[in-house]
Design a protein around this motif. Structure first.
Motif, PDB file in Angstrom:
ATOM      1  N   PRO A 213       0.805  -1.226   0.000  1.00 33.45           N
ATOM      2  CA  PRO A 213       0.000   0.000   0.000  1.00 33.45           C
ATOM      3  C   PRO A 213       0.840   1.280   0.000  1.00 33.45           C
ATOM      4  CG  PRO A 213      -0.203  -1.174   2.086  1.00 33.45           C
ATOM      5  CD  PRO A 213       0.608  -2.036   1.184  1.00 33.45           C
ATOM      6  N   ASP A 214       2.099   1.191   0.374  1.00 35.72           N
ATOM      7  CA  ASP A 214       2.952   2.382   0.373  1.00 35.72           C
ATOM      8  C   ASP A 214       3.563   2.649  -1.003  1.00 35.72           C
ATOM      9  OD1 ASP A 214       2.496   2.743   3.082  1.00 35.72           O
ATOM     10  OD2 ASP A 214       4.172   1.432   3.632  1.00 35.72           O
ATOM     11  N   TRP A 215       3.387   1.730  -1.904  1.00 37.34           N
ATOM     12  CA  TRP A 215       3.960   1.858  -3.235  1.00 37.34           C
ATOM     13  C   TRP A 215       2.956   2.573  -4.114  1.00 37.34           C
ATOM     14  CZ3 TRP A 215       2.963  -0.707  -8.083  1.00 37.34           C
ATOM     15  CH2 TRP A 215       3.973  -0.539  -9.020  1.00 37.34           C
ATOM     16  N   ASP A 216       3.381   3.613  -4.797  1.00 37.68           N
ATOM     17  CA  ASP A 216       2.494   4.357  -5.686  1.00 37.68           C
ATOM     18  C   ASP A 216       2.446   3.693  -7.043  1.00 37.68           C
ATOM     19  OD1 ASP A 216       1.879   6.328  -3.847  1.00 37.68           O
ATOM     20  OD2 ASP A 216       3.645   7.528  -4.381  1.00 37.68           O
ATOM     21  N   LEU A 217       1.248   3.581  -7.565  1.00 39.99           N
ATOM     22  CA  LEU A 217       1.102   3.062  -8.915  1.00 39.99           C
ATOM     23  C   LEU A 217       1.614   4.098  -9.910  1.00 39.99           C
ATOM     24  CD1 LEU A 217      -2.465   1.506  -8.759  1.00 39.99           C
ATOM     25  CD2 LEU A 217      -0.306   0.290  -8.979  1.00 39.99           C
ATOM     26  N   PRO A 218       2.301   3.664 -10.943  1.00 40.17           N
ATOM     27  CA  PRO A 218       2.744   4.638 -11.937  1.00 40.17           C
ATOM     28  C   PRO A 218       1.533   5.207 -12.674  1.00 40.17           C
ATOM     29  CG  PRO A 218       3.200   2.398 -12.688  1.00 40.17           C
ATOM     30  CD  PRO A 218       2.695   2.308 -11.272  1.00 40.17           C
ATOM     31  N   ALA A 219       1.688   6.431 -13.120  1.00 39.41           N
ATOM     32  CA  ALA A 219       0.615   7.057 -13.896  1.00 39.41           C
ATOM     33  C   ALA A 219       0.430   6.275 -15.192  1.00 39.41           C
ATOM     34  CB  ALA A 219       0.982   8.503 -14.201  1.00 39.41           C
ATOM     35  N   ARG A 220      -0.769   6.274 -15.687  1.00 41.80           N
ATOM     36  CA  ARG A 220      -1.060   5.577 -16.935  1.00 41.80           C
ATOM     37  C   ARG A 220      -0.275   6.242 -18.054  1.00 41.80           C
ATOM     38  NH1 ARG A 220      -7.070   4.462 -19.272  1.00 41.80           N
ATOM     39  NH2 ARG A 220      -6.408   3.788 -21.310  1.00 41.80           N
ATOM     40  N   GLU A 221       0.511   5.437 -18.719  1.00 39.95           N
ATOM     41  CA  GLU A 221       1.360   5.969 -19.780  1.00 39.95           C
ATOM     42  C   GLU A 221       0.557   6.172 -21.048  1.00 39.95           C
ATOM     43  OE1 GLU A 221       4.834   3.683 -20.480  1.00 39.95           O
ATOM     44  OE2 GLU A 221       5.154   3.307 -18.366  1.00 39.95           O
ATOM     45  N   GLU A 222       1.041   7.086 -21.854  1.00 37.45           N
ATOM     46  CA  GLU A 222       0.451   7.266 -23.178  1.00 37.45           C
ATOM     47  C   GLU A 222       0.639   5.962 -23.944  1.00 37.45           C
ATOM     48  OE1 GLU A 222      -1.089   9.879 -24.782  1.00 37.45           O
ATOM     49  OE2 GLU A 222      -1.187  10.766 -22.804  1.00 37.45           O
ATOM     50  N   GLY A 223      -0.349   5.585 -24.664  1.00 34.84           N
ATOM     51  CA  GLY A 223      -0.229   4.400 -25.501  1.00 34.84           C
ATOM     52  C   GLY A 223      -0.369   3.104 -24.749  1.00 34.84           C
ATOM     53  N   SER A 224      -1.169   3.064 -23.718  1.00 31.90           N
ATOM     54  CA  SER A 224      -1.345   1.824 -22.981  1.00 31.90           C
ATOM     55  C   SER A 224      -2.215   0.868 -23.788  1.00 31.90           C
ATOM     56  CB  SER A 224      -1.998   2.110 -21.628  1.00 31.90           C
ATOM     57  OG  SER A 224      -3.356   2.455 -21.804  1.00 31.90           O
ATOM     58  N   PRO A 225      -2.143  -0.420 -23.494  1.00 31.63           N
ATOM     59  CA  PRO A 225      -2.996  -1.386 -24.199  1.00 31.63           C
ATOM     60  C   PRO A 225      -4.485  -1.047 -24.064  1.00 31.63           C
ATOM     61  CG  PRO A 225      -1.278  -2.535 -23.005  1.00 31.63           C
ATOM     62  CD  PRO A 225      -1.185  -1.086 -22.621  1.00 31.63           C
ATOM     63  N   GLN A 226      -4.880  -0.462 -22.946  1.00 31.14           N
ATOM     64  CA  GLN A 226      -6.286  -0.088 -22.773  1.00 31.14           C
ATOM     65  C   GLN A 226      -6.705   0.954 -23.811  1.00 31.14           C
ATOM     66  OE1 GLN A 226      -8.500  -1.591 -20.884  1.00 31.14           O
ATOM     67  NE2 GLN A 226     -10.093  -0.284 -21.696  1.00 31.14           N
ATOM     68  N   ASP A 227      -5.797   1.859 -24.161  1.00 28.42           N
ATOM     69  CA  ASP A 227      -6.099   2.838 -25.202  1.00 28.42           C
ATOM     70  C   ASP A 227      -6.366   2.151 -26.540  1.00 28.42           C
ATOM     71  OD1 ASP A 227      -5.728   4.913 -23.408  1.00 28.42           O
ATOM     72  OD2 ASP A 227      -3.637   5.241 -23.979  1.00 28.42           O
ATOM     73  N   ILE A 228      -5.577   1.132 -26.841  1.00 19.87           N
ATOM     74  CA  ILE A 228      -5.743   0.408 -28.095  1.00 19.87           C
ATOM     75  C   ILE A 228      -7.068  -0.350 -28.092  1.00 19.87           C
ATOM     76  CG2 ILE A 228      -4.799  -1.437 -29.552  1.00 19.87           C
ATOM     77  CD1 ILE A 228      -2.013  -0.494 -28.579  1.00 19.87           C
ATOM     78  N   VAL A 229      -7.403  -0.949 -26.960  1.00 20.22           N
ATOM     79  CA  VAL A 229      -8.686  -1.651 -26.845  1.00 20.22           C
ATOM     80  C   VAL A 229      -9.834  -0.682 -27.105  1.00 20.22           C
ATOM     81  CG1 VAL A 229     -10.238  -2.812 -25.223  1.00 20.22           C
ATOM     82  CG2 VAL A 229      -7.827  -3.456 -25.317  1.00 20.22           C
ATOM     83  N   GLU A 230      -9.748   0.524 -26.556  1.00 18.74           N
ATOM     84  CA  GLU A 230     -10.803   1.520 -26.769  1.00 18.74           C
ATOM     85  C   GLU A 230     -10.907   1.918 -28.243  1.00 18.74           C
ATOM     86  OE1 GLU A 230     -13.104   2.439 -24.608  1.00 18.74           O
ATOM     87  OE2 GLU A 230     -12.159   1.049 -23.228  1.00 18.74           O
ATOM     88  N   ILE A 231      -9.772   2.024 -28.911  1.00 17.37           N
ATOM     89  CA  ILE A 231      -9.784   2.353 -30.338  1.00 17.37           C
ATOM     90  C   ILE A 231     -10.472   1.237 -31.121  1.00 17.37           C
ATOM     91  CG2 ILE A 231      -8.316   2.656 -32.378  1.00 17.37           C
ATOM     92  CD1 ILE A 231      -6.310   4.092 -30.489  1.00 17.37           C
ATOM     93  N   ILE A 232     -10.147   0.000 -30.811  1.00 16.62           N
ATOM     94  CA  ILE A 232     -10.772  -1.129 -31.510  1.00 16.62           C
ATOM     95  C   ILE A 232     -12.267  -1.150 -31.242  1.00 16.62           C
ATOM     96  CG2 ILE A 232     -10.903  -3.648 -31.613  1.00 16.62           C
ATOM     97  CD1 ILE A 232      -7.836  -3.652 -31.119  1.00 16.62           C
ATOM     98  N   ARG A 233     -12.672  -0.903 -30.005  1.00 14.69           N
ATOM     99  CA  ARG A 233     -14.096  -0.912 -29.663  1.00 14.69           C
ATOM    100  C   ARG A 233     -14.864   0.215 -30.357  1.00 14.69           C
ATOM    101  NH1 ARG A 233     -13.726  -2.376 -23.262  1.00 14.69           N
ATOM    102  NH2 ARG A 233     -13.376  -4.597 -23.580  1.00 14.69           N
ATOM    103  N   SER A 234     -14.178   1.261 -30.728  1.00 10.41           N
ATOM    104  CA  SER A 234     -14.858   2.382 -31.393  1.00 10.41           C
ATOM    105  C   SER A 234     -14.991   2.176 -32.903  1.00 10.41           C
ATOM    106  CB  SER A 234     -14.110   3.689 -31.111  1.00 10.41           C
ATOM    107  OG  SER A 234     -12.862   3.696 -31.779  1.00 10.41           O
TER     108      SER A 234
END
Length: 176
Positions: free
Chosen positions: A96-117
């Motif tokens: 819990p003390d470890w910070d998650l890195p910010a979502r990077e540009e070009g993440s796989p989730q971005d690509i999934v959203e493009i395909i879904r659109s």
């Protein structure tokens, strides 16, 4: 998800029956999955996996008497949820003390959203081609299209996807 599932079935009769079964029972099966895993996102994952299993074992599903199909599907959802919970139990939680890195540009989730659109006619064929790893001939048979039409739409869909990715800043060789 339903168009992808229907495309994996062979006959129009199977597709019609499955679509009716899906429409009738999807909501209740989702509630059941949610009652098992207690998280809406995980319940959706469980249910999608269960539907995929149903289509993967379509011969077994359609060979069952009609009154046995829903209990069979409930069992598939339950077993999928149990597998999901066991997998989650083996996962080590983050410190819990470890910070998650910010979502990077070009993440796989971005690509999934493009395909879904993308337009449905291309999205479904691309999913069958690259997710289900079916060849053009098999896709044509399941979608009741000619092989030429399938090849053309896959080619156009790939071009649309490439253009959308370029607009989002992706370049050939850019790591995800």
């Amino acid at each position: 998800m339903l168009p992808l599932l229907l495309a994996a079935l062979e006959t129009p009769a199977e597709k019609a029956f499955f679509a009716q079964f899906y429409d009738t029972h999807h909501t209740n099966l989702h509630r059941y999955a949610l009652s098992l895993v207690k998280d809406p996102a995980h319940a959706e994952d469980v249910l999608q996996t269960a539907w995929l299993q149903c289509v993967r074992y379509a011969d077994r599903f359609f060979s069952l008497p009609e009154d046995k199909r829903l209990p069979w599907m409930v069992t598939v959802v339950k077993n999928t949820a149990i597998t999901h919970l066991r997998t989650a139990a083996r996962t080590v939680p983050l410190d819990p003390d470890w910070d998650l890195p910010a979502r990077e540009e070009g993440s796989p989730q971005d690509i999934v959203e493009i395909i879904r659109s993308m337009p449905q006619q291309y999205r479904t064929l691309l999913e069958l081609k690259f997710l289900w790893e079916l060849d053009d001939k098999e896709i044509a048979r399941r979608m009741e299209m000619t092989v030429t039409a399938v090849s053309t739409r896959i080619s156009r869909g790939r071009k649309l996807l490439q253009e959308a990715l370029r607009k989002e800043g992706y370049r050939r060789g850019t790591p995800l």
